[in-house]
Scaffold this motif. Structure first.
Motif, PDB file in Angstrom:
ATOM      1  N   VAL A  18       0.866  -1.173   0.000  1.00  8.89           N
ATOM      2  CA  VAL A  18       0.000   0.000   0.000  1.00  8.89           C
ATOM      3  C   VAL A  18       0.903   1.223   0.000  1.00  8.89           C
ATOM      4  O   VAL A  18       1.819   1.313   0.806  1.00  8.89           O
ATOM      5  CB  VAL A  18      -0.922   0.022   1.245  1.00  8.89           C
ATOM      6  CG1 VAL A  18      -1.774   1.280   1.245  1.00  8.89           C
ATOM      7  CG2 VAL A  18      -1.786  -1.229   1.296  1.00  8.89           C
ATOM      8  N   THR A  19       0.639   2.147  -0.909  1.00  6.24           N
ATOM      9  CA  THR A  19       1.437   3.367  -1.004  1.00  6.24           C
ATOM     10  C   THR A  19       0.538   4.587  -0.849  1.00  6.24           C
ATOM     11  O   THR A  19      -0.486   4.697  -1.531  1.00  6.24           O
ATOM     12  CB  THR A  19       2.171   3.449  -2.350  1.00  6.24           C
ATOM     13  OG1 THR A  19       3.036   2.322  -2.480  1.00  6.24           O
ATOM     14  CG2 THR A  19       2.977   4.734  -2.451  1.00  6.24           C
ATOM     15  N   ASN A  25       1.494  18.551  -3.012  1.00  4.34           N
ATOM     16  CA  ASN A  25       1.047  19.945  -2.927  1.00  4.34           C
ATOM     17  C   ASN A  25       1.949  20.780  -3.827  1.00  4.34           C
ATOM     18  O   ASN A  25       2.728  20.232  -4.619  1.00  4.34           O
ATOM     19  CB  ASN A  25       1.046  20.440  -1.483  1.00  4.34           C
ATOM     20  CG  ASN A  25       2.405  20.377  -0.830  1.00  4.34           C
ATOM     21  OD1 ASN A  25       3.432  20.348  -1.522  1.00  4.34           O
ATOM     22  ND2 ASN A  25       2.443  20.373   0.505  1.00  4.34           N
ATOM     23  N   SER A  26       1.896  22.113  -3.667  1.00  6.58           N
ATOM     24  CA  SER A  26       2.652  22.985  -4.579  1.00  6.58           C
ATOM     25  C   SER A  26       4.159  22.802  -4.426  1.00  6.58           C
ATOM     26  O   SER A  26       4.928  23.122  -5.335  1.00  6.58           O
ATOM     27  CB  SER A  26       2.272  24.451  -4.320  1.00  6.58           C
ATOM     28  OG  SER A  26       2.539  24.799  -2.961  1.00  6.58           O
ATOM     29  N   GLY A  27       4.581  22.303  -3.287  1.00  3.29           N
ATOM     30  CA  GLY A  27       6.002  22.132  -3.057  1.00  3.29           C
ATOM     31  C   GLY A  27       6.553  20.808  -3.553  1.00  3.29           C
ATOM     32  O   GLY A  27       7.748  20.550  -3.445  1.00  3.29           O
ATOM     33  N   GLY A  28       5.662  19.935  -4.087  1.00  2.00           N
ATOM     34  CA  GLY A  28       6.120  18.637  -4.568  1.00  2.00           C
ATOM     35  C   GLY A  28       5.296  17.515  -3.960  1.00  2.00           C
ATOM     36  O   GLY A  28       4.137  17.719  -3.591  1.00  2.00           O
ATOM     37  N   SER A  29       5.885  16.344  -3.823  1.00  2.00           N
ATOM     38  CA  SER A  29       5.136  15.192  -3.298  1.00  2.00           C
ATOM     39  C   SER A  29       6.061  14.288  -2.485  1.00  2.00           C
ATOM     40  O   SER A  29       7.273  14.278  -2.680  1.00  2.00           O
ATOM     41  CB  SER A  29       4.511  14.392  -4.448  1.00  2.00           C
ATOM     42  OG  SER A  29       5.504  13.828  -5.270  1.00  2.00           O
ATOM     43  N   ARG A  30       5.475  13.555  -1.591  1.00  2.00           N
ATOM     44  CA  ARG A  30       6.180  12.549  -0.814  1.00  2.00           C
ATOM     45  C   ARG A  30       5.321  11.287  -0.774  1.00  2.00           C
ATOM     46  O   ARG A  30       4.098  11.360  -0.732  1.00  2.00           O
ATOM     47  CB  ARG A  30       6.442  13.032   0.619  1.00  2.00           C
ATOM     48  CG  ARG A  30       7.484  14.133   0.742  1.00  2.00           C
ATOM     49  CD  ARG A  30       8.889  13.600   0.502  1.00  2.00           C
ATOM     50  NE  ARG A  30       9.897  14.619   0.600  1.00  2.00           N
ATOM     51  CZ  ARG A  30      10.542  14.934   1.717  1.00  2.00           C
ATOM     52  NH1 ARG A  30      10.258  14.297   2.831  1.00  2.00           N
ATOM     53  NH2 ARG A  30      11.453  15.878   1.726  1.00  2.00           N
ATOM     54  N   SER A  31       5.971  10.133  -0.766  1.00  2.00           N
ATOM     55  CA  SER A  31       5.256   8.853  -0.721  1.00  2.00           C
ATOM     56  C   SER A  31       5.785   8.004   0.421  1.00  2.00           C
ATOM     57  O   SER A  31       6.958   8.073   0.781  1.00  2.00           O
ATOM     58  CB  SER A  31       5.424   8.093  -2.041  1.00  2.00           C
ATOM     59  OG  SER A  31       4.822   8.789  -3.104  1.00  2.00           O
ATOM     60  N   SER A  32       4.881   7.186   0.967  1.00  2.00           N
ATOM     61  CA  SER A  32       5.247   6.230   1.995  1.00  2.00           C
ATOM     62  C   SER A  32       4.569   4.904   1.661  1.00  2.00           C
ATOM     63  O   SER A  32       3.377   4.872   1.340  1.00  2.00           O
ATOM     64  CB  SER A  32       4.783   6.722   3.370  1.00  2.00           C
ATOM     65  OG  SER A  32       5.054   5.739   4.364  1.00  2.00           O
ATOM     66  N   SER A  33       5.335   3.802   1.708  1.00  2.00           N
ATOM     67  CA  SER A  33       4.802   2.487   1.362  1.00  2.00           C
ATOM     68  C   SER A  33       4.915   1.519   2.533  1.00  2.00           C
ATOM     69  O   SER A  33       5.828   1.618   3.357  1.00  2.00           O
ATOM     70  CB  SER A  33       5.554   1.900   0.159  1.00  2.00           C
ATOM     71  OG  SER A  33       5.376   2.704  -0.982  1.00  2.00           O
ATOM     72  N   GLN A  34       3.989   0.584   2.587  1.00  2.00           N
ATOM     73  CA  GLN A  34       4.000  -0.443   3.626  1.00  2.00           C
ATOM     74  C   GLN A  34       3.440  -1.737   3.046  1.00  2.00           C
ATOM     75  O   GLN A  34       2.439  -1.733   2.335  1.00  2.00           O
ATOM     76  CB  GLN A  34       3.160   0.003   4.819  1.00  2.00           C
ATOM     77  CG  GLN A  34       3.129  -1.007   5.964  1.00  2.00           C
ATOM     78  CD  GLN A  34       2.277  -0.528   7.131  1.00  2.00           C
ATOM     79  OE1 GLN A  34       1.798   0.586   7.127  1.00  2.00           O
ATOM     80  NE2 GLN A  34       2.109  -1.395   8.107  1.00  2.00           N
ATOM     81  N   ASP A  35       4.115  -2.844   3.343  1.00  2.00           N
ATOM     82  CA  ASP A  35       3.626  -4.160   2.914  1.00  2.00           C
ATOM     83  C   ASP A  35       2.626  -4.693   3.927  1.00  2.00           C
ATOM     84  O   ASP A  35       2.879  -4.681   5.136  1.00  2.00           O
ATOM     85  CB  ASP A  35       4.772  -5.161   2.791  1.00  2.00           C
ATOM     86  CG  ASP A  35       5.694  -4.823   1.625  1.00  2.00           C
ATOM     87  OD1 ASP A  35       5.228  -4.133   0.702  1.00  2.00           O
ATOM     88  OD2 ASP A  35       6.861  -5.248   1.654  1.00  2.00           O
TER      89      ASP A  35
END
Length: 205
Positions: A1-2, A7-17
């Motif tokens: 699951v990610t 937002n205007s400053g960019g993006s961040r992602s976090s993933s977990q199995d």
């Protein structure tokens, strides 16, 4: 699951199995499965038997069905009409875990005359009391059941050589009624496709 946040400053992602067991019965939430097996809140299985004390617990009608609909209009058994046929002491166990199916035969099963002597019912004898046939047939354990919900009908199919009720060469049954206290099904004869057989089950006890 990610999870991705942007937002205007960019993006961040976090993933977990996340691991889900394929045979986790708590994932099955269908009311039909609950009625057939007792559901995940029960003991994990439900034992059914032929409703021998009721009228029309087995019978036969035309295929395709006529004006009477799904009902054994040509012949319907009366209460306890087929004693000693090898069917009234059989038990059918529907497990939720792995969709396991156990057919407990107590050594023999009730067989249609046209199917007597045909594999797997090779050891077949005529019963003089009711002028029908039964065959030596061992318990069919660790088989599976498959419930298929279609747009117009629901079917149950049994694996291996297992079945439910009266042997007439079929292992796929159309569900007519399924509730907590009744499983009423029909199936087409494996030799004569003009015949539709019926079987009515109830929970053991």
């Amino acid at each position: 699951v990610t999870l991705t946040v942007q937002n205007s400053g960019g993006s961040r992602s976090s993933s977990q199995d996340i691991v889900i067991q394929q045979d986790d019965p708590s994932l099955v939430s269908s009311p039909l499965y609950d009625m057939l097996t007792g559901g995940p809140a029960g003991v994990g299985y439900k034992v059914w038997a032929v409703d021998s004390a009721a009228a029309a617990h087995m019978g036969v009608g035309p295929n395709p069905v006529q004006s009477a609909g799904y009902w054994p209009e040509w012949w319907a058994a009366g209460p306890m009409e087929k004693p000693g046929g090898g069917m009234y002491d059989d038990r059918y166990v529907f497990h939720l875990q792995g969709f396991q199916y156990d057919m407990i035969t107590n050594g023999d099963v009730y067989v249609n005359s046209d199917h007597a002597g045909i594999a797997p019912m090779t050891d077949t004898v005529r019963m003089t009391v009711i002028n029908d046939f039964k065959a030596t047939f061992p318990d069919q354990l660790n088989e599976t059941w498959t419930l298929t919900e279609g747009s117009t009908d629901t079917t149950i199919t049994f694996s291996g050589q297992s079945f439910a009720g009266y042997w007439a060469g079929a292992q796929t049954y159309r569900v007519i009624t399924l509730d907590t206290n009744e499983l009423f099904m029909c199936y087409v004869d494996g030799i004569n496709s003009n015949l539709m057989w019926y079987i009515r089950l109830r929970p053991e006890g």
